[in-house]
Design a protein around this motif. Structure first.
Motif, PDB file in Angstrom:
ATOM      1  N   UNK A 135       7.737  14.543   3.104  1.00  0.00           N
ATOM      2  CA  UNK A 135       7.696  13.565   4.198  1.00  0.00           C
ATOM      3  C   UNK A 135       6.457  12.685   4.073  1.00  0.00           C
ATOM      4  N   UNK A 136       5.307  13.309   3.802  1.00  0.00           N
ATOM      5  CA  UNK A 136       4.066  12.531   3.704  1.00  0.00           C
ATOM      6  C   UNK A 136       4.054  11.644   2.465  1.00  0.00           C
ATOM      7  N   UNK A 137       4.701  12.098   1.372  1.00  0.00           N
ATOM      8  CA  UNK A 137       4.738  11.270   0.165  1.00  0.00           C
ATOM      9  C   UNK A 137       5.593  10.026   0.378  1.00  0.00           C
ATOM     10  N   UNK A 138       6.749  10.202   1.011  1.00  0.00           N
ATOM     11  CA  UNK A 138       7.590   9.041   1.291  1.00  0.00           C
ATOM     12  C   UNK A 138       6.891   8.120   2.277  1.00  0.00           C
ATOM     13  N   UNK A 139       6.228   8.682   3.282  1.00  0.00           N
ATOM     14  CA  UNK A 139       5.487   7.860   4.232  1.00  0.00           C
ATOM     15  C   UNK A 139       4.366   7.079   3.573  1.00  0.00           C
ATOM     16  N   UNK A 140       3.623   7.740   2.675  1.00  0.00           N
ATOM     17  CA  UNK A 140       2.551   7.059   1.944  1.00  0.00           C
ATOM     18  C   UNK A 140       3.127   5.964   1.055  1.00  0.00           C
ATOM     19  N   UNK A 141       4.243   6.257   0.396  1.00  0.00           N
ATOM     20  CA  UNK A 141       4.883   5.274  -0.477  1.00  0.00           C
ATOM     21  C   UNK A 141       5.344   4.057   0.323  1.00  0.00           C
ATOM     22  N   UNK A 142       5.902   4.286   1.500  1.00  0.00           N
ATOM     23  CA  UNK A 142       6.339   3.178   2.351  1.00  0.00           C
ATOM     24  C   UNK A 142       5.146   2.324   2.777  1.00  0.00           C
ATOM     25  N   UNK A 143       4.062   2.984   3.202  1.00  0.00           N
ATOM     26  CA  UNK A 143       2.884   2.253   3.672  1.00  0.00           C
ATOM     27  C   UNK A 143       2.244   1.450   2.542  1.00  0.00           C
ATOM     28  N   UNK A 144       2.120   2.066   1.362  1.00  0.00           N
ATOM     29  CA  UNK A 144       1.517   1.373   0.228  1.00  0.00           C
ATOM     30  C   UNK A 144       2.394   0.203  -0.208  1.00  0.00           C
ATOM     31  N   UNK A 145       3.700   0.399  -0.244  1.00  0.00           N
ATOM     32  CA  UNK A 145       4.611  -0.663  -0.629  1.00  0.00           C
ATOM     33  C   UNK A 145       4.529  -1.841   0.344  1.00  0.00           C
ATOM     34  N   UNK A 146       4.510  -1.539   1.639  1.00  0.00           N
ATOM     35  CA  UNK A 146       4.409  -2.587   2.648  1.00  0.00           C
ATOM     36  C   UNK A 146       3.091  -3.349   2.521  1.00  0.00           C
ATOM     37  N   UNK A 147       1.989  -2.613   2.386  1.00  0.00           N
ATOM     38  CA  UNK A 147       0.685  -3.264   2.295  1.00  0.00           C
ATOM     39  C   UNK A 147       0.564  -4.173   1.087  1.00  0.00           C
ATOM     40  N   UNK A 148       1.076  -3.699  -0.045  1.00  0.00           N
ATOM     41  CA  UNK A 148       1.025  -4.508  -1.269  1.00  0.00           C
ATOM     42  C   UNK A 148       1.840  -5.786  -1.096  1.00  0.00           C
ATOM     43  N   UNK A 149       3.014  -5.671  -0.469  1.00  0.00           N
ATOM     44  CA  UNK A 149       3.860  -6.848  -0.243  1.00  0.00           C
ATOM     45  C   UNK A 149       3.221  -7.824   0.749  1.00  0.00           C
ATOM     46  N   UNK A 150       2.345  -7.290   1.592  1.00  0.00           N
ATOM     47  CA  UNK A 150       1.631  -8.147   2.543  1.00  0.00           C
ATOM     48  C   UNK A 150       0.365  -8.738   1.950  1.00  0.00           C
ATOM     49  N   UNK A 151       0.117  -8.460   0.663  1.00  0.00           N
ATOM     50  CA  UNK A 151      -0.995  -9.084  -0.036  1.00  0.00           C
ATOM     51  C   UNK A 151      -2.240  -8.243  -0.183  1.00  0.00           C
ATOM     52  N   UNK A 152      -2.192  -6.980   0.199  1.00  0.00           N
ATOM     53  CA  UNK A 152      -3.370  -6.124   0.089  1.00  0.00           C
ATOM     54  C   UNK A 152      -3.494  -5.527  -1.306  1.00  0.00           C
ATOM     55  N   UNK A 153      -4.725  -5.415  -1.785  1.00  0.00           N
ATOM     56  CA  UNK A 153      -4.983  -4.724  -3.037  1.00  0.00           C
ATOM     57  C   UNK A 153      -4.724  -3.229  -2.819  1.00  0.00           C
ATOM     58  N   UNK A 154      -3.968  -2.559  -3.717  1.00  0.00           N
ATOM     59  CA  UNK A 154      -3.622  -1.159  -3.481  1.00  0.00           C
ATOM     60  C   UNK A 154      -4.819  -0.218  -3.376  1.00  0.00           C
ATOM     61  N   UNK A 155      -5.850  -0.435  -4.195  1.00  0.00           N
ATOM     62  CA  UNK A 155      -7.031   0.422  -4.114  1.00  0.00           C
ATOM     63  C   UNK A 155      -7.764   0.215  -2.789  1.00  0.00           C
TER      64      UNK A 155
END
Length: 254
Positions: A135-155
């Protein structure tokens, strides 16, 4: 020592540790024609670190008891890096009187050796842990994917999450985005680690257990379906953190 069968191994030892993919393999290795229990000596300590149905551990323990052997379930958690560093967590189910002997062995591989109760409780703890991990891995993946698409650097995004209330093992230690955390499968083309097919198996165990005790696990059920779909899309052999890539591809397809 090289042996041709589990039975041959059991003939000459008083302690055995096994780690197998699923319930069927454990039943065969222990109770099959050339299985461990066909030759296990009285007093043999059997530690199984597979992640399987708790009822199967209980079944094998009963078979071992008839041979005068002691079977304990001892599933493991911590990931690739914890295995490398010898700091794994072992969740042990079995007779309290045999725990000290089991712990002395498992201390060579782990840092946290926890007696959970009777045979099967180690498995119960492990499937609860892996359901939460998925559950936490999918949640983290969703959050990281959304942030990257919104223009945030992943690190940058990961560093913010890991100093904020969204912090979890999946974001900090085992981040699913390539290049964010060195030395984890996501930074090695999702090779090694814990396979998506195995995570799917564990999530199925959790859902079966939830049904048997009438526990409501809506997120567990949802993430089970996500990982089943990943397997059907060819992610079975990749590390379970490849959920990030799967979600990316699904988004592009829309």
């Amino acid at each position: 020592m090289i042996a041709s069968s589990p039975a041959e191994v059991a003939q000459g030892v008083s302690k055995i540790i096994s780690m197998l993919p699923a319930s069927a393999e454990v039943q065969e290795v222990y109770g099959g024609k050339d299985g461990i229990l066909s030759t296990a000596q009285k007093g043999t300590l059997l530690l199984d670190s597979s992640t399987i149905d708790p009822s199967v551990s209980q079944e094998v323990a009963k078979q071992a008891e008839t041979k005068g052997a002691v079977f304990m379930d001892a599933p493991v958690s911590g990931g690739v890096n914890a295995a490398r560093d010898g700091v794994l967590t072992f969740m042990v189910g079995g007779p309290e009187g045999s725990f000290a002997e089991a712990k002395a062995i498992l201390d060579n591989m782990g840092k946290n050796i926890v007696h959970c109760g009777a045979v099967g409780t180690g498995q119960a703890a492990k499937i609860c842990n892996n359901m939460l991990l998925a559950i936490s891995m999918v949640g983290t993946s969703e959050a990281m994917n959304l942030g990257i698409r919104l223009g945030l650097d992943p690190k940058l995004l990961a560093s913010i999450l890991n100093t904020s209330s969204g912090r979890c093992w999946s974001s900090e230690v085992y981040n699913p985005v390539p290049g964010v955390v060195p030395g984890v499968p996501s930074s090695n083309d999702y090779k090694g680690g814990f396979g998506t097919a195995l995570m799917t198996k564990d999530l199925g165990l959790a859902q079966n257990a939830a049904s048997s005790v009438k526990a409501n696990t809506p997120l567990g059920a949802a993430v089970f379906q996500i990982y089943r779909t990943m397997v059907n899309h060819g992610f079975g052999g990749k590390d379970f953190s490849s959920a990030f890539v799967f979600l990316q591809e699904q988004g592009k397809a829309k």
